[in-house]
Design an enzyme around this catalytic site. Sequence first.
Site, PDB file in Angstrom:
ATOM      1  N   CYS A   1      29.895  25.965 -54.110  1.00 33.62           N
ATOM      2  CA  CYS A   1      29.708  26.149 -52.668  1.00 33.62           C
ATOM      3  C   CYS A   1      29.101  27.526 -52.383  1.00 33.62           C
ATOM      4  O   CYS A   1      28.299  27.685 -51.460  1.00 33.62           O
ATOM      5  CB  CYS A   1      31.028  25.989 -51.936  1.00 33.62           C
ATOM      6  SG  CYS A   1      32.000  24.565 -52.484  1.00 33.62           S
TER       7      CYS A   1
ATOM      8  N   CYS B   1      27.436  16.895 -53.356  1.00 40.18           N
ATOM      9  CA  CYS B   1      28.392  16.716 -52.257  1.00 40.18           C
ATOM     10  C   CYS B   1      27.697  16.405 -50.933  1.00 40.18           C
ATOM     11  O   CYS B   1      28.330  15.954 -49.996  1.00 40.18           O
ATOM     12  CB  CYS B   1      29.271  17.952 -52.105  1.00 40.18           C
ATOM     13  SG  CYS B   1      28.345  19.415 -51.614  1.00 40.18           S
TER      14      CYS B   1
HETATM   15 FE1  FES Z   1      29.780  20.834 -51.048  1.00 42.45          FE
HETATM   16 FE2  FES Z   1      31.459  22.842 -50.990  1.00 42.45          FE
HETATM   17  S1  FES Z   1      31.891  20.773 -51.536  1.00 42.45           S
HETATM   18  S2  FES Z   1      29.326  22.894 -50.683  1.00 42.45           S
END
Ligand code: FES
Length: 144
Positions: A104, A35
Site C-alpha cells: 500500500c 487489490c
Molecule cells: Fe490495496 Fe492497500 S490493499 S493499497
Amino acid sequence: MALYTETVMDHFMHPRNVGSIEEADGVGEVGNAVCGDIMKMYLKIENNVITDVKFETFGCGSAIASSSIATEMILGKTIEEALAVTNKQVVEALGGLPAHKLHCSVLAEEAVKAAVKNYYDREGIEYDHSQFPDTEDCDSCRFV
Ligand code: FES
C-alpha cells in the site's frame, strides 16, 4: 500488539491534504492491479518547489494513511527531494505497516513520482525515464 500504529490510525481517521487541485501542475494516478485500489496525487509547483499537494485515494486504510503522510513529507520540498521519497520512508514515518500491507505504501511513492513525471511531460522538461517506475507493468512491482 495492535496491528496498526497510532500514526497509521491518525492519518487514516484524519487524512491530511485530501482533495484535488483544479489548476494542478502535475497529476499522477496509480493503481494496484491485485487489490484494485487507486491513488491520485495533485501537485502545485513553483520554482521547483512543491507548494501544494492533494490526494484522492480509493483504497484501504493503509493506502489512505500512506498517501496522507506522503503529502506531508513532500510539501515544501523540491522536486528532487520529493522524488527521493521511498515507500520505505513512508512506512518508517507511519511507524510501520503489517507485512501484507507494505504494498500500500508503494502506491504513495509511485503516485508522487507519476505526478512529477506528468509535470515534466506537461512542461516539456527532459528527464531520465529510468527514474520512474513503469506503473503499467505489474511485474515491476516488488509487492504484487
Ligand atoms: Fe490495496 Fe492497500 S490493499 S493499497
